[in-house]
Design a protein around this motif. Structure first.
Motif, PDB file in Angstrom:
ATOM      1  N   ALA A 276       0.839  -1.204   0.000  1.00 52.90           N
ATOM      2  CA  ALA A 276       0.000   0.000   0.000  1.00 52.90           C
ATOM      3  C   ALA A 276       0.870   1.249   0.000  1.00 52.90           C
ATOM      4  O   ALA A 276       0.605   2.222  -0.721  1.00 52.90           O
ATOM      5  N   LEU A 277       1.934   1.241   0.809  1.00 57.01           N
ATOM      6  CA  LEU A 277       2.840   2.380   0.861  1.00 57.01           C
ATOM      7  C   LEU A 277       3.636   2.526  -0.434  1.00 57.01           C
ATOM      8  O   LEU A 277       3.901   3.643  -0.884  1.00 57.01           O
ATOM      9  N   GLU A 278       3.998   1.413  -1.037  1.00 54.45           N
ATOM     10  CA  GLU A 278       4.682   1.457  -2.336  1.00 54.45           C
ATOM     11  C   GLU A 278       3.759   2.060  -3.403  1.00 54.45           C
ATOM     12  O   GLU A 278       4.202   2.818  -4.270  1.00 54.45           O
ATOM     13  N   ALA A 279       2.464   1.724  -3.351  1.00 58.93           N
ATOM     14  CA  ALA A 279       1.502   2.263  -4.319  1.00 58.93           C
ATOM     15  C   ALA A 279       1.423   3.783  -4.194  1.00 58.93           C
ATOM     16  O   ALA A 279       1.342   4.503  -5.198  1.00 58.93           O
ATOM     17  N   TYR A 280       1.447   4.283  -2.940  1.00 57.53           N
ATOM     18  CA  TYR A 280       1.439   5.726  -2.731  1.00 57.53           C
ATOM     19  C   TYR A 280       2.678   6.367  -3.342  1.00 57.53           C
ATOM     20  O   TYR A 280       2.591   7.398  -4.023  1.00 57.53           O
ATOM     21  N   GLN A 281       3.837   5.762  -3.124  1.00 53.83           N
ATOM     22  CA  GLN A 281       5.080   6.350  -3.626  1.00 53.83           C
ATOM     23  C   GLN A 281       5.109   6.360  -5.144  1.00 53.83           C
ATOM     24  O   GLN A 281       5.573   7.332  -5.759  1.00 53.83           O
ATOM     25  N   ARG A 282       4.599   5.302  -5.763  1.00 58.42           N
ATOM     26  CA  ARG A 282       4.548   5.279  -7.238  1.00 58.42           C
ATOM     27  C   ARG A 282       3.648   6.382  -7.765  1.00 58.42           C
ATOM     28  O   ARG A 282       3.985   7.062  -8.737  1.00 58.42           O
TER      29      ARG A 282
ATOM     30  N   THR B  65       4.711   9.675 -10.069  1.00 59.67           N
ATOM     31  CA  THR B  65       4.036   9.956 -11.340  1.00 59.67           C
ATOM     32  C   THR B  65       3.467  11.360 -11.357  1.00 59.67           C
ATOM     33  O   THR B  65       3.602  12.094 -12.346  1.00 59.67           O
ATOM     34  N   LEU B  66       2.830  11.768 -10.270  1.00 61.40           N
ATOM     35  CA  LEU B  66       2.245  13.107 -10.203  1.00 61.40           C
ATOM     36  C   LEU B  66       3.315  14.189 -10.297  1.00 61.40           C
ATOM     37  O   LEU B  66       3.145  15.188 -11.012  1.00 61.40           O
ATOM     38  N   VAL B  67       4.406  13.995  -9.597  1.00 64.34           N
ATOM     39  CA  VAL B  67       5.477  14.998  -9.621  1.00 64.34           C
ATOM     40  C   VAL B  67       6.123  15.054 -10.996  1.00 64.34           C
ATOM     41  O   VAL B  67       6.362  16.140 -11.553  1.00 64.34           O
ATOM     42  N   ARG B  68       6.384  13.891 -11.582  1.00 64.13           N
ATOM     43  CA  ARG B  68       7.063  13.837 -12.881  1.00 64.13           C
ATOM     44  C   ARG B  68       6.175  14.348 -14.015  1.00 64.13           C
ATOM     45  O   ARG B  68       6.634  15.116 -14.870  1.00 64.13           O
TER      46      ARG B  68
ATOM     47  N   MET C 115       3.051  18.160  -9.446  1.00 65.90           N
ATOM     48  CA  MET C 115       2.257  18.418  -8.252  1.00 65.90           C
ATOM     49  C   MET C 115       2.379  17.251  -7.285  1.00 65.90           C
ATOM     50  O   MET C 115       2.692  16.124  -7.667  1.00 65.90           O
ATOM     51  N   GLU C 116       2.146  17.562  -6.003  1.00 69.23           N
ATOM     52  CA  GLU C 116       2.164  16.555  -4.947  1.00 69.23           C
ATOM     53  C   GLU C 116       0.771  15.935  -4.809  1.00 69.23           C
ATOM     54  O   GLU C 116      -0.227  16.526  -5.237  1.00 69.23           O
ATOM     55  N   PRO C 117       0.672  14.762  -4.196  1.00 68.01           N
ATOM     56  CA  PRO C 117      -0.649  14.179  -3.913  1.00 68.01           C
ATOM     57  C   PRO C 117      -1.480  15.113  -3.040  1.00 68.01           C
ATOM     58  O   PRO C 117      -0.945  15.952  -2.307  1.00 68.01           O
ATOM     59  N   SER C 118      -2.782  14.939  -3.085  1.00 68.34           N
ATOM     60  CA  SER C 118      -3.692  15.785  -2.306  1.00 68.34           C
ATOM     61  C   SER C 118      -3.493  15.559  -0.813  1.00 68.34           C
ATOM     62  O   SER C 118      -2.931  14.547  -0.372  1.00 68.34           O
ATOM     63  N   ALA C 119      -4.003  16.505  -0.020  1.00 70.05           N
ATOM     64  CA  ALA C 119      -3.897  16.396   1.441  1.00 70.05           C
ATOM     65  C   ALA C 119      -4.602  15.147   1.943  1.00 70.05           C
ATOM     66  O   ALA C 119      -4.115  14.472   2.863  1.00 70.05           O
ATOM     67  N   ALA C 120      -5.749  14.802   1.336  1.00 72.15           N
ATOM     68  CA  ALA C 120      -6.489  13.617   1.777  1.00 72.15           C
ATOM     69  C   ALA C 120      -5.666  12.349   1.559  1.00 72.15           C
ATOM     70  O   ALA C 120      -5.633  11.458   2.412  1.00 72.15           O
ATOM     71  N   LEU C 121      -4.985  12.272   0.410  1.00 69.61           N
ATOM     72  CA  LEU C 121      -4.184  11.077   0.133  1.00 69.61           C
ATOM     73  C   LEU C 121      -2.951  11.019   1.043  1.00 69.61           C
ATOM     74  O   LEU C 121      -2.543   9.939   1.483  1.00 69.61           O
ATOM     75  N   ARG C 122      -2.386  12.175   1.348  1.00 69.55           N
ATOM     76  CA  ARG C 122      -1.241  12.193   2.274  1.00 69.55           C
ATOM     77  C   ARG C 122      -1.666  11.742   3.665  1.00 69.55           C
ATOM     78  O   ARG C 122      -0.919  11.044   4.355  1.00 69.55           O
ATOM     79  N   ARG C 123      -2.885  12.141   4.078  1.00 68.34           N
ATOM     80  CA  ARG C 123      -3.391  11.683   5.379  1.00 68.34           C
ATOM     81  C   ARG C 123      -3.584  10.173   5.382  1.00 68.34           C
ATOM     82  O   ARG C 123      -3.297   9.504   6.380  1.00 68.34           O
TER      83      ARG C 123
END
Length: 284
Positions: free
Chosen positions: A223-229, A233-236, A240-248
């Motif tokens: 699950a944590l690896e999926a977030y990092q991928r 992708t979003l940054v590249r 942009m960074e993931p949303s606040a909800a996804l970071r939470r």
């Protein structure tokens, strides 16, 4: 009449197809089918056919395409049983107020049926009836047979409508998956979500749901690896960074206790990260 736009174009009358093979009449029928039982101005049809640069003969040419469609409709009516309803092509493809209307005659229109079923599903979600929401939204999504207008050349009008239809499909899909997660179906969802996050590589809500399904299946590291991928992708690709909800959500998984597969009961997540992620089922 049977009108289908959620996939390849299908318009049948008395059991016979009235979809022309020529591209431009097909475009005209597609726009009329999309707005079944509504008048489509001739100017809108011309804009679709010639991308906002119609020739001087545009109105006459549109009329020619309408006549070709009516010819197909007349042939279909001739094969019918002569029952109640339209008696001629002009009753089916109606000229009205500077435009044309495809009269469904109360028959099946898949887009209208999708809207009806999805609406029931959304109301069930709002009311906390997750089993009903999952069923209604699944029934709505089952009406899709592929990308909208998959076999129709699209101009400006249909291009916008195709994007709109894809958005309402994704919204229904997001809510159906959320309902299934609320019902504890995380293991069943993993295969579907694996395909979806590969297809929609920057869709945060689907990735969040995938992370939840993995975590609830005892696969916190994945699950944590999926977030990092997703973050990479979003940054590249979007800067942009993931949303606040996804970071939470990512943080709640990081802070969770030891992984225990299937710790949640349907509709009643366990304590710790389970309780926190339940509040974040819909992300983005």
């Amino acid at each position: 009449m049977e009108i289908r736009v959620l996939g390849s174009l299908g318009v049948r009358l008395c059991g016979a197809s009235v979809v022309p093979s020529a591209p431009k009449p097909r475009q005209v029928l597609a726009l009329l089918a999309l707005r079944a039982d509504q008048v489509v101005p001739a100017g809108v049809l011309a804009e679709e056919l010639w991308s906002g640069r119609p020739p001087r003969s545009a109105r006459t040419t549109v009329q020619t395409y309408v006549l070709q469609l009516r010819d197909l409709i007349d042939r279909a009516l001739a094969q019918g049983d002569g029952g109640p309803g339209a008696s001629c092509a002009k009753d089916v493809l109606v000229t009205s107020a500077g435009g044309y209307m495809l009269n469904s005659g109360g028959g099946l229109v898949d887009l209208q049926e999708f809207d009806r079923l999805a609406g029931h599903g959304y109301r069930a979600m709002d009311g906390g009836d997750f089993p009903l929401a999952a069923r209604q939204l699944a029934d709505a999504l089952a009406l899709w047979r592929g990308p909208a207008f998959a076999d129709v050349p699209v101009g400006g009008q249909l291009a916008v409508e195709t994007r709109r239809l894809e958005e309402i499909r994704l919204c229904a899909l997001d809510q159906r998956i959320e309902a299934d997660l609320r019902l504890g179906r995380h293991r069943v969802l993993l295969a579907e979500l694996t395909v979806l996050i590969d297809r929609y590589r920057t869709h945060e809500s689907l990735h969040g749901q995938y992370m939840i399904a993995l975590h609830r299946s005892g696969r916190r590291g994945e699950a944590l690896e999926a977030y990092q991928r997703l973050r990479n992708t979003l940054v590249r690709e979007l800067g942009m960074e993931p949303s606040a909800a996804l970071r939470r959500l990512q943080r709640s998984i990081l802070l969770a206790g030891p992984e225990r597969a299937d710790q949640e009961q349907p509709g009643a997540p366990a304590d710790g990260a389970g309780a926190r992620t339940a509040r974040l089922t819909r992300v983005g």
